[in-house]
Design an enzyme around this catalytic site. Structure first.
Site, PDB file in Angstrom:
ATOM      1  N   GLY A 178       0.827  -1.202   0.000  1.00 58.98           N
ATOM      2  CA  GLY A 178       0.000   0.000   0.000  1.00 58.98           C
ATOM      3  C   GLY A 178       0.861   1.252   0.000  1.00 58.98           C
TER       4      GLY A 178
ATOM      5  N   THR B 285       3.806  -6.678   5.679  1.00 52.53           N
ATOM      6  CA  THR B 285       4.846  -6.265   6.617  1.00 52.53           C
ATOM      7  C   THR B 285       5.190  -7.337   7.638  1.00 52.53           C
ATOM      8  OG1 THR B 285       3.079  -5.352   7.949  1.00 52.53           O
ATOM      9  CG2 THR B 285       4.234  -3.827   6.504  1.00 52.53           C
TER      10      THR B 285
ATOM     11  N   ILE C  99      13.602  -4.555  18.423  1.00 44.83           N
ATOM     12  CA  ILE C  99      13.234  -5.217  17.174  1.00 44.83           C
ATOM     13  C   ILE C  99      12.525  -6.517  17.536  1.00 44.83           C
ATOM     14  CG2 ILE C  99      14.118  -6.297  15.066  1.00 44.83           C
ATOM     15  CD1 ILE C  99      14.201  -3.188  15.106  1.00 44.83           C
TER      16      ILE C  99
ATOM     17  N   GLN D 103      11.524  -5.110   6.127  1.00 41.37           N
ATOM     18  CA  GLN D 103      10.999  -3.746   6.076  1.00 41.37           C
ATOM     19  C   GLN D 103      12.108  -2.739   5.783  1.00 41.37           C
ATOM     20  OE1 GLN D 103       7.581  -2.344   6.675  1.00 41.37           O
ATOM     21  NE2 GLN D 103       7.632  -4.298   5.643  1.00 41.37           N
TER      22      GLN D 103
ATOM     23  N   GLU E 152       9.061   2.835   7.506  1.00 44.43           N
ATOM     24  CA  GLU E 152       9.360   3.946   6.606  1.00 44.43           C
ATOM     25  C   GLU E 152      10.788   4.445   6.653  1.00 44.43           C
ATOM     26  OE1 GLU E 152       5.361   6.406   6.162  1.00 44.43           O
ATOM     27  OE2 GLU E 152       5.401   5.165   7.932  1.00 44.43           O
TER      28      GLU E 152
HETATM   29 MO1  MOS Z   1       2.608   5.171   5.275  1.00 49.95          MO
HETATM   30  S1  MOS Z   1       2.853   6.606   3.803  1.00 49.95           S
HETATM   31  O1  MOS Z   1       2.279   6.193   6.591  1.00 49.95           O
HETATM   32  O2  MOS Z   1       1.299   4.202   4.848  1.00 49.95           O
END
Ligand code: MOS
Length: 691
Positions: free
Chosen positions: A235, A464, A577, A586, A653
């Site tokens: 996504g 994820t 972790i 990730q 991220e």
């Molecule tokens: Mo991420 S851009 O916060 O799904």
């Protein structure tokens, strides 16, 4: 309960749904078998701006199994949503090329597509404006930037500090439009039961949010909308909120009186589901000769659409990255006749840290200083703007330990020194940061007579490993083996979960799961539910960040300008972790996207057409395995008790933050060429490579 059960958290448990995925048993949204399903195809606007006066259906298609052709002239009226992108087929206004202006529903996929191709749109087109520029007369400062940061901050006297600084850097960097391209496109199957119960098989990052948003436009409470998102094929933010496809499928199903399936074709993904805004950045750094920063100024210009203001937080990370007494950050925006930019992996941080971390590299070169040492000399003791102490900040550890593992010590910091055959070779470093957040969520745990438990929470697993890590957390809390825990997610009727976004899923849901398990244990009952809303409210939002350092080694062909990434390494401090296998995946996934940002990805705008011409995966280039010869991620074990019961920070991220800058800095180190407009392509290097 036994005390000898091995701990599941911290072990590299393989994805629980892995076998189902690789054998094809796992179902994605468009794959659910629904009897009597019809197919929808979206007619997209061929012009970027104007009014749609009418839609004329080719009479031949009437015979062709077509059940409905909907447009604003005949579509059901919706309740005005908060997100104007969901007010589909409600107005004659065309705000961008690619906007949904009609929907065909037919008995077969082929008939829907064909009817959509021959539908005639009568449009009064108007002149449009699709070009972002720093001198655009309609630039303005938004009230806040995503999600609710001030657009502008200032401390000290920036101009005076620059005037007095013995060394300054004043540079402009630009990043292009980037497009979310999850493997699984946005897709929905909508099934109505009567007039007031809706089931959506939908690919998204937030089942309860989609239930609420789609229910809202049809005047239904969220409880009457059942969103099923058991498996989601990526996504990256584009599925964080309900998308037009979900509303269109539900509308088509309502009118046609049969279930309707709508899967967006890849080309529609470039206009209908958000993208990363292009940015035009100016970064000014002022420093003493020893590298101590006296001033930082980071300004960003970015775009949004006519129908929705999305203001990205490009320079927010600059507010807390380095110490400097005089500082300023700002954002200006212009609304263009283009699709609305929305979340894409590390929105804000990813492009903003290109500017900051490349400028830091330029300053290090200016000073003749090791770029790591420059960063060490500007480490703040607390958040420079808020004054809030960091809950934990091991940025320098990442730089130093990363440097050791990558092999940095003998680096000659001057550029264009290393050549092997036809290759110039260089290395680069850049810092990374991302907020460590948590959002309110509720989880329920039930114990079965055989001692096994079922954990239920309306979370989404985008690939994820969410399902897996929640299993590990519950197993440890209850002293069970992972096999004794069944995690149910991906269903909006389960206890309410926050969005799988902002790298906050595990922290938010894991907290709720931990709470529910402890409640189960303490109460002795067979069922417990735990809501973290109050606990999350008490969390201080500031001072909590994940950190990392990215290291790149590149080779640049002296004759062709071809860039090869020979090594890409990320060293992270991301709290505890919980699963090293899914965490590594990730991290390197983010780094791979960062490599795409540095070298491959670019929405190439045709301003005359008001669209990106390379709107498919044949021409929008994303990195593949062959694009990097060696890639790895490691981390330090960080103890931080101010976060959540697991002590975890987000990891989804940060891999894309800073990794592009490390590569760009390495290209400079290899060749002496600063490419400040991403992506670095050979045509930008060739004219300057010399011999
Ligand atoms: Mo991420 S851009 O916060 O799904």
């Amino acid at each position: 309960m036994t005390t000898t059960t091995p701990r599941a958290v911290g072990s590299p448990l393989a994805r629980i749904e892995g076998p189902a995925k690789v054998t094809g048993a796992a179902k994605y949204a468009a794959e659910y078998p629904v009897t009597g399903v019809a197919y929808a195809w979206v007619v997209q606007s061929p012009v970027p701006r104007g009014t749609l006066t009418s839609v004329v259906v080719d009479p031949l298609t009437e015979a062709d199994d077509v059940l409905a052709v909907l447009w604003h002239g005949n579509a059901p009226k919706l309740v005005q949503p908060d997100d104007p992108e969901l007010a589909v087929l409600q107005s004659d206004r065309i705000s961008y090329r690619g906007q949904a202006v009609a929907l065909v529903v037919a008995r077969t996929f082929e008939a829907a597509r064909r009817a959509a191709q021959v539908v005639r749109l009568e449009i009064d087109a108007e002149p449009h404006d699709a070009i972002l520029r720093v001198d655009h007369p309609e630039l303005y400062t938004p009230e806040t930037v995503n999600p609710d940061f001030p657009a502008v901050t200032e401390a000290g006297d920036v101009e005076a500090a620059f005037a007095a600084a013995p060394v300054t850097v004043d540079v402009r960097y630009s990043t292009p439009a980037l497009h979310n391209n999850p493997m699984e496109p946005h897709a929905t199957i909508a099934v109505w039961t009567g007039d007031d119960e809706l089931t959506l098989y939908d690919s998204n990052q937030h089942p309860p949010g989609v239930a609420q948003a789609v229910g809202g436009v049809f005047g239904l409470p969220a409880e009457q909308v059942h969103v099923i998102s058991e498996h989601v094929g990526g996504g990256f933010g584009s599925k964080g909120t309900a998308r037009a496809n979900a509303v269109l499928a539900a509308m088509g199903a309502k009118v046609a009186g049969v279930p309707v399936k709508l899967a967006l074709p890849r080309q529609a993904m470039f206009s209908m589901v958000g993208y990363r805004t292009p940015t035009l950045q100016r970064i000014r750094l002022g420093a003493e000769r020893d590298g101590t920063l006296t001033a930082i100024d980071h300004q960003a210009v970015e775009q949004s659409s006519r129908i929705y203001e999305y203001a990205e937080q490009t320079t927010v990370a600059t507010r807390h990255m380095y110490a400097a007494p005089n500082r300023r950050t700002g954002h200006r925006l212009v609304r263009l006749d283009l699709p609305t930019p929305r979340w894409m992996r590390a929105p804000g941080e990813a492009p903003g840290m290109v500017g900051l971390e490349c400028a830091m590299d330029e300053l290090a070169a200016e000073l003749g200083l090791d770029p790591i040492e420059l960063r060490v000399r500007n480490e703040p003791k607390a958040e420079p703007e808020s004054g809030v102490p960091f809950s934990s900040r091991h940025y320098l550890t990442c730089l130093r330990e990363g440097a050791r593992r990558f092999g940095w010590a003998d680096r000659d910091h001057r550029p264009r020194r290393r050549r092997e055959g036809s290759w110039w070779i260089g290395t680069g470093v850049a810092g990374a940061t991302y907020p460590a957040m948590a959002m309110p969520s509720t989880a329920r745990v039930r114990r079965a007579p055989d001692g096994s438990v079922e954990v239920a929470i309306a979370a989404a697993d985008l690939g994820t490993g969410a399902r897996t890590v929640l299993t590990q957390i519950a197993a440890d809390e209850l002293g069970l083996l992972p096999e004794q825990v069944r995690v149910r997610i991906g269903d909006s009727t389960l206890p309410k979960a926050s969005v799988a976004g902002g790298s906050s899923g595990t922290a938010s849901w894991g907290w709720a799961v931990t709470g529910a398990c402890r409640e189960l244990r303490n109460s002795g009952r067979d069922e417990a539910t735990f809501d973290t809303t109050e606990l999350v409210k008490q969390l201080e939002a500031e001072g909590k960040h994940t950190y990392g350092a990215h290291f790149a080694e590149v080779r640049v062909d002296a004759d062709t300008g071809e860039v090869r990434v020979s090594r890409l390494f990320g060293m992270y401090a991301a709290g505890r972790i919980l699963n090293p296998r899914t965490a590594r995946s990730q991290f390197i996934g983010g780094m791979t996207m960062g490599m795409g940002m540095a070298l491959h990805e670019e929405g190439v705008l045709d301003p005359a057409m008001g669209e990106w011409v390379n709107h498919d995966l044949g021409e929008y280039h994303v990195p593949v395995h062959a694009d990097v010869e060696w890639i790895d991620a490691e981390w330090i074990d960080e103890q931080d008790d101010e976060l959540n019961p697991m002590g975890s920070k987000g990891i989804g991220e940060i891999g894309i933050v800073g990794s592009p800058a490390a590569i760009i800095n390495a290209v400079w180190h290899a060749t002496g060429i600063r490419v400040r407009d991403l992506p670095v392509r050979l045509d930008k290097l060739l004219p300057h490579l010399g011999d």
